[in-house]
Write a protein that holds these residues in place. Structure first.
Motif, PDB file in Angstrom:
ATOM      1  N   ARG A   1      26.677  14.291  11.709  1.00 38.78           N
ATOM      2  CA  ARG A   1      26.163  13.439  12.776  1.00 38.78           C
ATOM      3  C   ARG A   1      26.587  14.002  14.131  1.00 38.78           C
ATOM      4  O   ARG A   1      27.619  14.647  14.257  1.00 38.78           O
TER       5      ARG A   1
ATOM      6  N   ASN B   1      28.210   7.793  18.552  1.00 37.35           N
ATOM      7  CA  ASN B   1      27.204   8.411  17.698  1.00 37.35           C
ATOM      8  C   ASN B   1      25.901   8.540  18.496  1.00 37.35           C
ATOM      9  O   ASN B   1      25.501   7.613  19.209  1.00 37.35           O
TER      10      ASN B   1
ATOM     11  N   ASP C   1      21.991   8.878  18.331  1.00 38.42           N
ATOM     12  CA  ASP C   1      20.999   8.541  17.312  1.00 38.42           C
ATOM     13  C   ASP C   1      19.625   8.352  17.932  1.00 38.42           C
ATOM     14  O   ASP C   1      19.276   7.253  18.375  1.00 38.42           O
TER      15      ASP C   1
ATOM     16  N   TYR D   1      30.205   4.063  10.967  1.00 37.16           N
ATOM     17  CA  TYR D   1      30.841   5.295  11.431  1.00 37.16           C
ATOM     18  C   TYR D   1      32.338   5.133  11.680  1.00 37.16           C
ATOM     19  O   TYR D   1      33.001   6.068  12.110  1.00 37.16           O
TER      20      TYR D   1
ATOM     21  N   ASN E   1      34.634   5.982  16.417  1.00 38.30           N
ATOM     22  CA  ASN E   1      33.506   5.971  17.341  1.00 38.30           C
ATOM     23  C   ASN E   1      33.331   4.587  17.938  1.00 38.30           C
ATOM     24  O   ASN E   1      33.686   3.581  17.322  1.00 38.30           O
TER      25      ASN E   1
ATOM     26  N   ASN F   1      26.721   3.355  19.040  1.00 39.52           N
ATOM     27  CA  ASN F   1      25.570   4.156  18.652  1.00 39.52           C
ATOM     28  C   ASN F   1      24.590   4.201  19.825  1.00 39.52           C
ATOM     29  O   ASN F   1      24.137   3.153  20.300  1.00 39.52           O
TER      30      ASN F   1
END
Length: 418
Positions: free
Chosen positions: A296, A311, A313, A386, A390, A393
């Motif tokens: 990722r 993250n 995305d 995650y 983290n 997202n």
């Protein structure tokens, strides 16, 4: 006098040893917090006995698994080669290199020799992942034919996600382009039409972003084309058709181009109606703010003076912030947010309603660039799939504000431009 000199030397040696231990502990902490730039800078400045291990770790997160393995091999038979972190990094390098046989082997070492390093949930997850490498261990690695600079047309689907045309077995269709998908995905019926090789069932389960588990098969695309880019032996998770059907059939996803393919496309530029892929592109100097943690992408963003990993995305319609974010900014959030109910859904998962904290008109920084977040939503009860390290997202509501988004997996930076 001689005794005094010996005592002085002993004290100096003790001080040096203590300083080394302190530095090693701090390097470990920085690596666990995904503060990779700080970790590498300190490692280069103060060369501890673990110097080559942290060089290997930095190469790994910079999408250079071959270089990472060279650093690990240079450790020869030192103590660190008997440790969990060594095999964990080796395993991740093999995964990134599409060396499934060695990924399977090292995963076995992790779950047997170092079983005490995992919680029950983590070990079950590792055993499930190992079943992926087991079913793939005789398969050839993914290879992408050489290219320098290519563009493909894109469009947004009903959910506002970026899609592009793919071709396999003389059939073309549109797939979502998703940096947040750890492995590419496809529906079972379409996989058969496109001539994918469906591998034997190995009891593999995959957790969606909403936390729902789905049983999947593994499939291999012998040849897959994205425009003029030809990909050989791409691995796909093969889902039941129902898992990719939403809103009573009003929204259907055919498939997803995921991270193992995307990370090999060099520098990816997203514009309104196109994707451009460039390999070995000469660039102006950019600070490293984009890294690869397992399969990722991690982007470093600053909120209220804190630079934190998120993250990245491109397949998420909206951004989300998790329990770690809440814990760090609790006082500010409790004072300035309101409680709302929100629904989330993802490929392979059902719709889930959550209670979230919402703040209006916030700002986060990417380097010196300010990004407006009209609605910053925080789930204060869940760390997410995650984990604690983290802080959330980052999805299309942030990415889509910019006319040009450059994601460089060759040079480790994210750049947003209007």
């Amino acid at each position: 006098m001689k005794k005094l000199l010996i005592l002085t030397l002993l004290l100096l040696e003790t001080g040096v040893a203590f300083s080394q231990i302190k530095t090693e502990n701090y390097l470990k902490k920085l690596s666990e917090q995904h503060q990779f730039v700080k970790m590498d800078s300190l490692n280069n400045k103060i060369r501890t006995k673990d110097y080559y291990f942290y060089k290997a770790l930095f190469a790994n997160v910079c999408n250079k698994p071959d270089l990472s393995n060279l650093y690990l091999d240079s450790l020869n038979k030192s103590q660190i080669t008997k440790e969990f972190r060594y095999y964990k990094l080796k395993n991740d390098n093999y995964i990134k290199l599409f060396d499934y046989a060695n990924a399977f082997k090292t995963s076995g070492i992790l779950t047997s020799t170092f079983s005490e390093k995992f919680t029950k949930e983590e070990r079950d997850d590792e055993l499930n992942t190992r079943r992926i490498w087991e079913v793939l261990k005789l398969q050839k690695p993914q290879i992408i034919d050489s290219f320098s600079n290519l563009s493909v047309a894109t469009k947004k689907d009903k959910a506002g996600l970026i899609t592009t045309n793919v071709l396999a077995n003389t059939i073309d269709t549109d797939f979502v382009f998703d940096t947040g998908a750890g492995i590419s995905c496809i529906t079972e019926s379409l996989a058969k039409k496109l001539g994918f090789i469906i591998l034997p069932d190995n009891n593999i389960e995959v957790m969606s972003f909403t936390g729902v588990k789905n049983k999947v098969l593994m499939g291999i695309a012998p040849v897959l084309n994205i425009g003029d880019i030809k990909i050989h032996n791409a691995v796909f998770l093969v889902y039941p058709d129902s898992a990719f059907t939403f809103a009573n059939g009003k929204y259907v996803i055919n498939g997803i181009i995921g991270f193992p393919i995307i990370k090999e496309l060099g520098t990816v530029t997203i514009e309104e109606n196109s994707l451009t892929f460039s390999k070995n592109k000469t660039i102006q100097s950019n600070d490293k703010n984009l890294f690869i943690d397992e399969l990722r992408a991690i982007v470093m963003l600053n909120f209220k003076g804190k630079t934190l990993p998120f993250n990245f995305d491109s397949g998420a319609k909206t951004s989300s912030f998790n329990k770690s974010f809440y814990e760090l900014f609790k006082t500010y959030l409790d004072k300035n947010s309101t409680l709302i109910s929100a629904k989330t859904a993802s490929a392979g998962g059902q719709e889930i309603t959550s209670e979230l904290l919402e703040l209006k008109d916030q700002q986060i920084l990417l380097g010196k660039n300010q990004i407006n977040v009209p609605k910053l939503q925080v789930d204060k009860s869940d760390y997410g799939v995650y984990g604690k390290v983290n802080y959330g997202n980052i999805g299309q509501d942030i990415i889509g504000q910019f006319k040009k988004v450059t994601i460089s997996f060759d040079h480790n930076y994210l750049k947003l431009e209007n």
